[in-house]
Scaffold this motif. Structure first.
Motif, PDB file in Angstrom:
ATOM      1  N   ARG A  33      -2.276   5.034   7.072  1.00 52.85           N
ATOM      2  CA  ARG A  33      -3.527   5.915   7.605  1.00 52.85           C
ATOM      3  C   ARG A  33      -3.539   5.758   9.106  1.00 52.85           C
ATOM      4  O   ARG A  33      -2.797   4.600   9.782  1.00 52.85           O
ATOM      5  CB  ARG A  33      -4.668   4.903   7.076  1.00 52.85           C
ATOM      6  N   ASP A  34      -4.135   6.722   9.538  1.00 52.76           N
ATOM      7  CA  ASP A  34      -4.213   6.807  11.168  1.00 52.76           C
ATOM      8  C   ASP A  34      -2.608   7.056  11.627  1.00 52.76           C
ATOM      9  O   ASP A  34      -2.469   6.532  12.785  1.00 52.76           O
ATOM     10  CB  ASP A  34      -4.976   5.666  11.655  1.00 52.76           C
ATOM     11  N   GLY A  86       1.505   9.992   5.968  1.00 55.80           N
ATOM     12  CA  GLY A  86       0.679   9.278   4.956  1.00 55.80           C
ATOM     13  C   GLY A  86      -0.807   8.983   5.322  1.00 55.80           C
ATOM     14  O   GLY A  86      -1.412   8.006   4.927  1.00 55.80           O
ATOM     15  N   THR A  87      -1.497  10.112   6.065  1.00 50.57           N
ATOM     16  CA  THR A  87      -2.863   9.727   6.507  1.00 50.57           C
ATOM     17  C   THR A  87      -3.946   9.757   5.382  1.00 50.57           C
ATOM     18  O   THR A  87      -4.787   9.329   5.423  1.00 50.57           O
ATOM     19  CB  THR A  87      -3.030  10.677   7.640  1.00 50.57           C
ATOM     20  N   ASP A  88      -3.477  10.405   4.341  1.00 50.63           N
ATOM     21  CA  ASP A  88      -4.264  10.499   2.988  1.00 50.63           C
ATOM     22  C   ASP A  88      -4.095   9.572   1.914  1.00 50.63           C
ATOM     23  O   ASP A  88      -4.549   9.538   0.891  1.00 50.63           O
ATOM     24  CB  ASP A  88      -4.512  11.774   2.692  1.00 50.63           C
ATOM     25  N   ILE A  89      -3.262   8.473   2.278  1.00 47.10           N
ATOM     26  CA  ILE A  89      -2.818   7.861   1.219  1.00 47.10           C
ATOM     27  C   ILE A  89      -3.906   6.694   0.691  1.00 47.10           C
ATOM     28  O   ILE A  89      -4.769   6.340   1.590  1.00 47.10           O
ATOM     29  CB  ILE A  89      -1.446   6.969   1.512  1.00 47.10           C
ATOM     30  N   PRO A  90      -3.959   6.211  -0.550  1.00 45.59           N
ATOM     31  CA  PRO A  90      -4.935   5.302  -0.979  1.00 45.59           C
ATOM     32  C   PRO A  90      -4.755   3.907  -0.175  1.00 45.59           C
ATOM     33  O   PRO A  90      -3.915   3.524   0.103  1.00 45.59           O
ATOM     34  CB  PRO A  90      -4.754   4.982  -2.420  1.00 45.59           C
ATOM     35  N   ARG A  91      -5.816   3.317   0.151  1.00 45.13           N
ATOM     36  CA  ARG A  91      -5.985   2.046   0.723  1.00 45.13           C
ATOM     37  C   ARG A  91      -4.990   0.968   0.226  1.00 45.13           C
ATOM     38  O   ARG A  91      -4.251   0.288   1.315  1.00 45.13           O
ATOM     39  CB  ARG A  91      -7.464   1.169   0.772  1.00 45.13           C
ATOM     40  N   ASP A 134      -1.560   1.820   1.631  1.00 39.06           N
ATOM     41  CA  ASP A 134      -1.472   1.783   2.882  1.00 39.06           C
ATOM     42  C   ASP A 134      -1.249   0.179   3.297  1.00 39.06           C
ATOM     43  O   ASP A 134      -0.650  -0.063   4.084  1.00 39.06           O
ATOM     44  CB  ASP A 134      -2.952   2.087   3.691  1.00 39.06           C
TER      45      ASP A 134
END
Length: 168
Positions: free
Chosen positions: A15-16, A20-25, A28
């Motif tokens: 993330r950020d 992979g900015t939209d990958i699940p937490r 991440d």
């Protein structure tokens, strides 16, 4: 001589980040936020120390040394007993094999709470598994005189270690 170069980068995954900015937490937490470091070390080779007295006729240095012929062995002969030493201890520019070794590290900090963190590390020493050759045999009586036949004992092959550190 020794030359060292280092590189440290934040890997662009998670993330950020660029990828992979939209990958699940949960994903991440596993793949995001890793930092990569690499250190490359070049050693030019140790000077060759001739501790035995020889008769040396000329400069034994060769332009393109190989492991089978590191220097010109035909320049050396046995010195008569009880004759004072006449050969130098070192020959200018005649050094042992050079080497290049790369160490690499991956690290990541996991926030446990606002006050506590867990650092994960994967470290690889001599990551490219380079052979570090020892100096050539300098014993005129040896069949390997002037040849590089063994690796240096002070250097191992690739070593990998894993570590966790709790920071509070």
């Amino acid at each position: 001589h020794r030359v060292t170069a280092a590189l440290t980068v934040q890997l662009p995954f998670g993330r950020d980040q660029r990828f992979g900015t939209d990958i699940p937490r949960a994903v991440d937490v596993a793949i995001g936020g890793w930092q990569y470091s690499a250190v490359g070390k070049y050693y030019s080779g140790r000077p060759l120390l001739f501790t035995t007295s020889y008769v040396v006729s000329g400069d034994p240095k060769v332009d393109n040394p190989t492991r089978d012929r590191w220097f010109d062995t035909s320049k050396f002969a046995v010195q008569d007993t009880f004759t004072p030493r006449s050969n130098p201890w070192y020959f200018d520019g005649l050094n042992g094999p050079s080497t290049f070794v790369t160490d690499m590290t991956l690290t990541k900090m996991f926030e446990v709470t606002s006050r506590y963190r867990l650092e994960a590390r994967i470290e690889a020493y001599n990551a490219l598994n380079s052979i570090v050759w020892d100096n050539p045999d300098l014993n005129l009586a040896s069949s390997n005189f002037g040849k590089v036949t063994r690796k240096r004992l002070a250097y191992n092959g690739r070593e990998i270690q894993f570590g966790l550190r709790f920071v509070f």
